[in-house]
Design an enzyme around this catalytic site. Structure first.
Site: not given
Ligand code: AR6
Length: 162
Positions: A21, A30-31, A115, A117, A119
């Site tokens: 973010n 993932v962050d 984006s 998850g 987002y």
């Molecule tokens: N390895 C690979 N993919 C993953 C992992 C991992 N260890 N963990 C989750 N995913 P998201 P966004 C996948 O929510 O939607 C954070 O709080 C997950 O299943 O991580 O871009 C940031 O700080 C999904 O398919 O990211 C921002 O505030 C994908 O990663 C916000 O979330 C993305 O999900 C960003 O949201």
């Protein structure tokens, strides 16, 4: 191009991309996983480069990760599709590639499904955009990995690829 199902923090690649973010201080999804695996130095390094606008990207070392670099990009929050979300998601992938290539010593890179998850970006359209931009860069890097975290996303990526 490869599609791998698993935890992006374990991959032995030159760079992994973080779905961050704008504050670049860590978060959930993932962050959070990347910051936990890299250690507290990562937040210090990334916060110093904040804020990062939606659709843009910055690069830091990978610290305790196997990856030498983390590219932090900010994908769009889905707000119904009328707020430039598709172009901003494409831009997040493109800016990440541009930074990796500019770095000069990156030949392998792995992306999560940015984006899709927290987002809330629709997963099918996000998969098409992700695969599309990855294809456009195939000739520029040796290994491009789409790292998916669930079977549904993996299936969508395989469909988008074929
Ligand atoms: N390895 C690979 N993919 C993953 C992992 C991992 N260890 N963990 C989750 N995913 P998201 P966004 C996948 O929510 O939607 C954070 O709080 C997950 O299943 O991580 O871009 C940031 O700080 C999904 O398919 O990211 C921002 O505030 C994908 O990663 C916000 O979330 C993305 O999900 C960003 O949201």
């Amino acid at each position: 191009m490869e599609i791998i199902e698993g935890d992006i923090t374990t991959l032995a690649v030159d760079a992994i991309v973080n779905a961050a973010n704008s504050a670049l201080a860590g978060g959930g999804g993932v962050d959070g996983a990347i910051h936990r695996a890299a250690g507290p130095e990562l937040a210090l390094a990334s916060r110093a480069l904040a804020p990062c606008k939606t659709g843009n990207a910055v690069i830091t070392p990978g610290f305790r990760l196997r990856a030498r670099y983390v590219i932090h990009t900010v994908g769009p929050v889905w707000r119904g599709g009328g707020n430039n979300e598709e172009a901003l998601l494409r831009s997040a992938y493109e800016r990440s590639f541009a930074l990796a290539i500019k770095q000069g010593d990156v030949s392998s890179i792995a992306f999560p499904a940015i984006s899709t998850g927290i987002y809330g970006f629709p997963k099918t359209r996000a998969a098409e955009i992700a695969i599309g931009v990855m294809r456009e860069h195939e000739s520029q890097l040796e290994r491009i990995i789409a790292c998916v975290f669930d079977a549904e996303t993996e299936a969508l990526y395989r469909t988008a690829l074929s």
